[in-house]
Write a protein that holds these residues in place. Structure first.
Motif, PDB file in Angstrom:
ATOM      1  N   THR A 144       6.081  -6.379  -7.571  1.00 45.11           N
ATOM      2  CA  THR A 144       6.633  -5.023  -7.537  1.00 45.11           C
ATOM      3  C   THR A 144       8.002  -5.079  -6.861  1.00 45.11           C
ATOM      4  OG1 THR A 144       5.383  -4.595  -5.506  1.00 45.11           O
ATOM      5  CG2 THR A 144       4.416  -3.824  -7.573  1.00 45.11           C
ATOM      6  N   PRO A 145       8.952  -4.255  -7.310  1.00 45.72           N
ATOM      7  CA  PRO A 145      10.345  -4.440  -6.874  1.00 45.72           C
ATOM      8  C   PRO A 145      10.590  -4.195  -5.385  1.00 45.72           C
ATOM      9  CG  PRO A 145      10.119  -2.481  -8.269  1.00 45.72           C
ATOM     10  CD  PRO A 145       8.831  -3.227  -8.365  1.00 45.72           C
ATOM     11  N   VAL A 146      10.098  -3.086  -4.851  1.00 44.35           N
ATOM     12  CA  VAL A 146      10.371  -2.776  -3.448  1.00 44.35           C
ATOM     13  C   VAL A 146       9.754  -3.837  -2.539  1.00 44.35           C
ATOM     14  CG1 VAL A 146      10.019  -1.107  -1.590  1.00 44.35           C
ATOM     15  CG2 VAL A 146      10.622  -0.300  -3.874  1.00 44.35           C
TER      16      VAL A 146
ATOM     17  N   ARG B  60       0.607   0.452   2.286  1.00 50.07           N
ATOM     18  CA  ARG B  60       2.047   0.287   2.583  1.00 50.07           C
ATOM     19  C   ARG B  60       2.237   0.467   4.089  1.00 50.07           C
ATOM     20  NH1 ARG B  60       6.243  -0.989   1.218  1.00 50.07           N
ATOM     21  NH2 ARG B  60       7.514   0.750   0.617  1.00 50.07           N
ATOM     22  N   THR B  61       1.500  -0.288   4.866  1.00 49.50           N
ATOM     23  CA  THR B  61       1.469  -0.083   6.305  1.00 49.50           C
ATOM     24  C   THR B  61       1.964  -1.326   7.033  1.00 49.50           C
ATOM     25  OG1 THR B  61      -0.434   1.392   6.037  1.00 49.50           O
ATOM     26  CG2 THR B  61      -0.028   0.572   8.245  1.00 49.50           C
ATOM     27  N   VAL B  62       2.602  -1.109   8.186  1.00 51.59           N
ATOM     28  CA  VAL B  62       2.975  -2.184   9.099  1.00 51.59           C
ATOM     29  C   VAL B  62       2.191  -1.987  10.393  1.00 51.59           C
ATOM     30  CG1 VAL B  62       4.835  -3.349  10.337  1.00 51.59           C
ATOM     31  CG2 VAL B  62       5.323  -2.171   8.191  1.00 51.59           C
ATOM     32  N   PHE B  63       1.594  -3.060  10.882  1.00 53.49           N
ATOM     33  CA  PHE B  63       0.937  -3.044  12.187  1.00 53.49           C
ATOM     34  C   PHE B  63       1.605  -4.064  13.093  1.00 53.49           C
ATOM     35  CE2 PHE B  63      -2.432  -1.705   9.252  1.00 53.49           C
ATOM     36  CZ  PHE B  63      -2.988  -0.622   9.914  1.00 53.49           C
TER      37      PHE B  63
ATOM     38  N   PHE C 211       1.857  -6.793   7.578  1.00 54.18           N
ATOM     39  CA  PHE C 211       2.423  -5.769   6.696  1.00 54.18           C
ATOM     40  C   PHE C 211       1.836  -5.924   5.303  1.00 54.18           C
ATOM     41  CE2 PHE C 211       5.148  -9.349   6.175  1.00 54.18           C
ATOM     42  CZ  PHE C 211       5.961  -9.208   5.063  1.00 54.18           C
ATOM     43  N   SER C 212       1.465  -4.787   4.728  1.00 49.04           N
ATOM     44  CA  SER C 212       0.638  -4.788   3.530  1.00 49.04           C
ATOM     45  C   SER C 212       1.405  -4.283   2.311  1.00 49.04           C
ATOM     46  CB  SER C 212      -0.596  -3.919   3.753  1.00 49.04           C
ATOM     47  OG  SER C 212      -0.220  -2.598   4.086  1.00 49.04           O
ATOM     48  N   HIS C 213       0.898  -4.677   1.144  1.00 49.36           N
ATOM     49  CA  HIS C 213       1.579  -4.392  -0.127  1.00 49.36           C
ATOM     50  C   HIS C 213       0.560  -3.946  -1.173  1.00 49.36           C
ATOM     51  CE1 HIS C 213       5.168  -6.252   1.542  1.00 49.36           C
ATOM     52  NE2 HIS C 213       4.335  -7.155   2.040  1.00 49.36           N
TER      53      HIS C 213
ATOM     54  N   PRO D 229       5.934   5.537   2.070  1.00 48.06           N
ATOM     55  CA  PRO D 229       5.664   5.854   0.662  1.00 48.06           C
ATOM     56  C   PRO D 229       6.083   4.700  -0.237  1.00 48.06           C
ATOM     57  CG  PRO D 229       7.638   6.987   1.410  1.00 48.06           C
ATOM     58  CD  PRO D 229       7.046   6.336   2.623  1.00 48.06           C
ATOM     59  N   MET D 230       5.610   4.736  -1.466  1.00 49.97           N
ATOM     60  CA  MET D 230       5.816   3.636  -2.406  1.00 49.97           C
ATOM     61  C   MET D 230       7.294   3.342  -2.681  1.00 49.97           C
ATOM     62  SD  MET D 230       2.888   2.394  -3.655  1.00 49.97           S
ATOM     63  CE  MET D 230       3.166   1.912  -5.357  1.00 49.97           C
ATOM     64  N   THR D 231       8.108   4.375  -2.705  1.00 53.88           N
ATOM     65  CA  THR D 231       9.488   4.213  -3.154  1.00 53.88           C
ATOM     66  C   THR D 231      10.465   3.954  -2.018  1.00 53.88           C
ATOM     67  OG1 THR D 231       9.688   6.631  -3.089  1.00 53.88           O
ATOM     68  CG2 THR D 231       9.173   5.612  -5.225  1.00 53.88           C
TER      69      THR D 231
END
Length: 217
Positions: A42-44, A130-133, A35-37, A148-150
């Motif tokens: 960053t808060p989320v 912002r992806t999960v594999f 999972f990517s960031h 999405p970012m939020t």
């Protein structure tokens, strides 16, 4: 071209908080959750990394390893881990890949291949990271989800999806909408009624094309 389901997940070697990672070797004979960031601190993403740290045991029970990736360097990841533990109460014990040159992000088509600028980038510049594999023991992509970012990711859903992927890889069944562990499953169309009775015992013929049965053990 974007990665599709059942494509081979690209292999790579990268630095991480646990040392150098050779991705396919690191996965081994189990599953991996990558999972990517878009940015450290960053808060989320801080909440997400902490949540995954708290769920690490559940993924381990399913023979699944967790690994994060961010476009910042590993030194920043180590500093970020302290904030994550302070805010969420969970210590990050899984590796976090440093991807400051965005090699992994581009390899997995999470940023445009033409994007060259690496310094001075904001989270907004990295919005698609912002992806999960979910990647299987065969190194194939089993699931990908981009957020999405939020919107913080629901890792309970990732765990649920992993349960379904592992169950349906073992048995000739599919899982319906909203399925969770222990729920009824759908017998796949390639299984005859006689084979279904032999494999699963009784089943319910809900519609001509829908047969449900108890979840196989």
């Amino acid at each position: 071209m974007a990665l599709r389901l059942n494509d081979t997940a690209p292999d790579f070697t990268a630095d991480s908080t646990e040392g150098e990672i050779s991705f396919h070797d690191w996965i081994g004979d189990g599953y991996a959750i990558l999972f990517s960031h878009p940015k450290d601190f960053t808060p989320v993403c801080t909440t997400e990394l902490g949540m995954m740290a708290g769920m690490a045991e559940e993924f381990s029970k399913r023979n699944a390893k967790i690994i994060g990736v961010s476009v910042d360097p590993v030194e920043d990841h180590h500093k970020w881990k302290s904030d994550i533990a302070t805010f969420t109460g969970n210590e990050v014990s899984y590796p976090m890949i440093g991807d400051p040159e965005m090699k992994v992000a581009k390899l997995y088509d999470m940023l445009p291949a033409s994007e060259e600028r690496t310094d001075g980038r904001t989270p907004a510049d990295n919005a698609t990271v912002r992806t999960v594999f979910i990647i299987g023991p065969d190194k194939k992509v089993k699931l990908s989800m981009t957020y999405p970012m939020t919107t913080g990711r629901n890792f309970d859903e990732i765990l649920r999806a992993l349960d379904s992927i592992q169950l349906t890889a073992k048995h000739k069944v599919a899982t319906p909408a909203g399925w969770s562990q222990g729920g009824d499953v759908i017998i796949t169309g390639g299984v005859s009624d006689d084979e279904a009775r032999d494999k699963f015992g009784d089943f319910d013929q809900k519609l001509p094309y829908i047969r449900t049965t108890k979840q196989p053990s």
